[in-house]
Design a protein around this motif. Structure first.
Motif, PDB file in Angstrom:
ATOM      1  N   LEU A 296      42.882 146.385  81.199  1.00  0.00           N
ATOM      2  CA  LEU A 296      42.739 144.926  81.135  1.00  0.00           C
ATOM      3  C   LEU A 296      41.690 144.481  80.126  1.00  0.00           C
ATOM      4  O   LEU A 296      41.473 143.283  79.924  1.00  0.00           O
ATOM      5  N   ASN A 297      41.029 145.471  79.545  1.00  0.00           N
ATOM      6  CA  ASN A 297      40.048 145.170  78.514  1.00  0.00           C
ATOM      7  C   ASN A 297      38.890 144.300  79.008  1.00  0.00           C
ATOM      8  O   ASN A 297      38.521 143.297  78.385  1.00  0.00           O
ATOM      9  N   ILE A 298      38.373 144.657  80.172  1.00  0.00           N
ATOM     10  CA  ILE A 298      37.221 143.942  80.730  1.00  0.00           C
ATOM     11  C   ILE A 298      36.193 144.974  81.196  1.00  0.00           C
ATOM     12  O   ILE A 298      36.515 146.153  81.329  1.00  0.00           O
ATOM     13  N   ALA A 299      34.974 144.509  81.428  1.00  0.00           N
ATOM     14  CA  ALA A 299      33.956 145.410  81.969  1.00  0.00           C
ATOM     15  C   ALA A 299      32.914 144.590  82.713  1.00  0.00           C
ATOM     16  O   ALA A 299      32.456 143.559  82.209  1.00  0.00           O
ATOM     17  N   PRO A 300      32.523 145.022  83.915  1.00  0.00           N
ATOM     18  CA  PRO A 300      31.418 144.349  84.589  1.00  0.00           C
ATOM     19  C   PRO A 300      30.112 144.846  83.985  1.00  0.00           C
ATOM     20  O   PRO A 300      30.089 145.850  83.273  1.00  0.00           O
ATOM     21  N   GLU A 301      29.036 144.149  84.285  1.00  0.00           N
ATOM     22  CA  GLU A 301      27.736 144.678  83.896  1.00  0.00           C
ATOM     23  C   GLU A 301      27.488 145.924  84.749  1.00  0.00           C
ATOM     24  O   GLU A 301      27.987 146.007  85.880  1.00  0.00           O
ATOM     25  N   ASN A 302      26.728 146.837  84.216  1.00  0.00           N
ATOM     26  CA  ASN A 302      26.472 148.071  84.958  1.00  0.00           C
ATOM     27  C   ASN A 302      26.032 147.792  86.387  1.00  0.00           C
ATOM     28  O   ASN A 302      25.136 146.985  86.610  1.00  0.00           O
ATOM     29  N   GLY A 303      26.676 148.432  87.355  1.00  0.00           N
ATOM     30  CA  GLY A 303      26.265 148.269  88.750  1.00  0.00           C
ATOM     31  C   GLY A 303      26.844 147.048  89.438  1.00  0.00           C
ATOM     32  O   GLY A 303      26.594 146.835  90.625  1.00  0.00           O
ATOM     33  N   GLN A 304      27.601 146.228  88.700  1.00  0.00           N
ATOM     34  CA  GLN A 304      28.182 145.029  89.334  1.00  0.00           C
ATOM     35  C   GLN A 304      29.656 145.295  89.681  1.00  0.00           C
ATOM     36  O   GLN A 304      30.308 146.123  89.059  1.00  0.00           O
ATOM     37  N   PRO A 305      30.159 144.580  90.685  1.00  0.00           N
ATOM     38  CA  PRO A 305      31.510 144.890  91.164  1.00  0.00           C
ATOM     39  C   PRO A 305      32.649 144.288  90.336  1.00  0.00           C
ATOM     40  O   PRO A 305      32.478 143.265  89.668  1.00  0.00           O
ATOM     41  N   VAL A 306      33.805 144.945  90.450  1.00  0.00           N
ATOM     42  CA  VAL A 306      35.067 144.413  89.906  1.00  0.00           C
ATOM     43  C   VAL A 306      35.809 143.793  91.085  1.00  0.00           C
ATOM     44  O   VAL A 306      36.046 144.455  92.100  1.00  0.00           O
TER      45      VAL A 306
END
Ligand code: ADP
Length: 490
Positions: A296-306
């Protein structure tokens, strides 16, 4: 028992929502308990007959059936092998069912001839047992679109023509979908006009209302969770105007919790996933997460949930309370994988917010069964902030996929998800009560805090994955209702 399911949907080939999953899984569960279960559906124009192995049932003659002033040519087909546990019959009628949808055109506008379609489906359903010389114990109708079957059983075929006791059960999967029409539409149904005027069965506030007629006309009525049964008899809003009609059925109206279809929804052998996984080996889930983010070409900030969402983009599903908080959460590092189609205003708003946070929010406005599986698996949290929810299946799948649901305390969601903070021992997700965006936000903040505690999170996932909403139990409860409907035919 011989059970005839009359449904407009059946997974996986004719699906809009949960009804399809229920029609398939309940039929299978009943068949495995020794019942002879047969399902009848319309043969929709978009069904690929070769791929679905749908072929004409040559031993049954072509028929001409009247709907209103028109006569339609009809033919019965069968899907797959007639020897499989659940037999699926489809009624072909090129004049009514050729459209490429179940209820609506691709733009979401409902079919103008929905009543004629339901009428033909209902007539064909009741003719089938006679043509097959198959005595039917119970005719199990699902939702407003199958109510004509109940009415024809009562008014046209009373005591005759349908072989067997043919008791009727109506299951309501969503009280908001009632199928109302001007009173003269009763002619399309071919039923007496007296039914369409007060105090006739079909009349409701100057119109005809199929669901109301079904509630009063079926031998027994149920809905798909105990809590929704309580809500719909106890609260005007949940009752969608039919609260008193439901109340009038007393003990003849109850709630039976749907099961989860764990044959289709099983992360240990799900072919749609980048990796399979189970409660004891969650490494596969991490791979699914990575693959989903890449897809989906997305990324959360490190340690944050999807956060995943799979569902119809309609008011019912709480999209209105989700939209206002998405930007803020995306800025805080949350990612969102949203899959759904529905109301144009909500699709537009979702497209806008996704456009503003391209690296955090992916919105896929399609119906995509395979992507749905990958979202359940690859997300950390599953969003279901529904305004109302007769049962809800998605939260059951999310639990099985180790993705704690964030739900509003309503309908079947309240029967299936317990808050992880309020019930540390048995909690499986995050529950909030009122339908304000701030309340959903607060639940997500609580989830965010727990997500940071990986040991606690693993416990939570394990508790969810151990939940077992069994169809076998639901099937047993349905058997009791079936027995009662049969006993009432004597
Ligand atoms: P409802 O019946 O009210 O739509 P449920 O939670 O009972 O809600 O069932 C919804 C079913 O439809 C689930 O199996 C869900 O995964 C599926 N679904 C909904 N929208 C989509 C979509 N856009 N793509 C794939 N599956 C979907």
């Amino acid at each position: 028992m011989n059970i005839l399911m009359v449904s407009a949907e059946m997974a996986p080939f004719a699906k809009v929502g949960g009804l399809a999953d229920v029609a398939a899984a309940l039929s299978r569960a009943l068949a495995s308990r020794g019942h002879d279960v047969r399902v009848i559906l319309p043969l929709y124009g978009n069904l690929d007959r070769d791929r679905e192995n749908i072929r004409p049932l040559k031993k049954l003659p072509p028929l001409a059936l009247r709907v209103g002033q028109e006569v339609h040519d009809v033919r019965f087909h069968v899907r797959g092998s007639t020897s499989s546990a659940v037999k699926i019959y489809l009624v072909e009628c090129s004049t009514l069912f050729e459209k490429k949808g179940i209820y609506t055109y691709s733009d979401g506008v409902g079919f103008e001839d929905s009543l004629a379609r339901s009428s033909l489906h209902g007539q064909a359903a009741l003719l089938l047992p006679r043509l097959l010389e198959w005595p039917v114990d119970v005719v199990h109708a699902h939702d407003a679109s199958s109510v004509p079957t109940v009415l024809y059983r009562k008014h046209w075929y009373a005591g005759r023509q349908v072989p067997g006791p043919a008791g009727t059960l109506l299951t309501i999967h969503n009280l908001a979908h009632q199928e109302t029409h001007p009173t003269d539409a009763v002619d399309t149904l071919g039923l007496s006009r007296t039914l369409a005027s007060y105090p006739g069965l079909l009349e409701f506030h100057g119109r005809i209302n199929l669901l109301k007629a079904g509630i009063l006309g079926a031998d027994l009525v149920n809905t798909v969770s105990p809590n929704y049964a309580l809500e719909t008899t106890g609260d005007e809003e949940y009752g969608c105007g039919l609260q008193e009609i439901l109340q009038s059925r007393g003990q003849d109206y109850c709630g039976i919790l749907n099961g989860g279809d764990y044959e289709t929804w099983d992360p240990t052998r799900d072919k749609a996933l980048a990796a399979t996984y189970g409660p004891d080996r969650l490494a596969g889930k991490a791979k699914c997460r990575t693959a989903l983010l890449k897809e989906l070409n997305i990324a959360p900030e490190n340690g944050q949930p999807v956060c995943g969402f799979v569902g119809r983009l309609v008011g019912q599903k709480g999209v209105d309370i989700l939209l206002p908080i998405m930007s803020r959460l995306a800025q805080d590092g949350f990612a969102f994988a949203i899959l759904g189609t529905g109301e144009p205003r909500l699709e537009k708003a979702m497209r806008e917010v996704a456009g503003r946070h391209k690296t955090r929010i992916a919105f896929v406005d399609k119906f995509d069964e395979s992507l749905a599986h990958r979202i359940y698996a690859g997300s950390d949290l599953f969003l279901m902030p529904s305004q109302f929810e007769p049962c809800g299946l998605s939260q059951m799948y999310a639990l099985r996929y180790g993705t704690p649901p964030v739900v509003r305390w309503t309908g079947g969601l309240a029967d299936t998800v317990a808050d992880a903070q309020q019930n540390e021992a048995v909690g499986t997700g995050f529950v909030f009560t009122d339908s304000r965006p701030e309340s959903l936000l607060a639940a997500l903040r609580r989830a965010q805090v727990m997500f940071a505690d990986s040991d606690r999170w693993l416990e939570l996932q394990a508790a969810g994955m151990a939940q077992d909403f069994s169809w076998d139990l639901a099937a047993e409860n349905y058997e009791e209702l079936y027995k009662t409907t049969v006993s009432r035919q004597n």
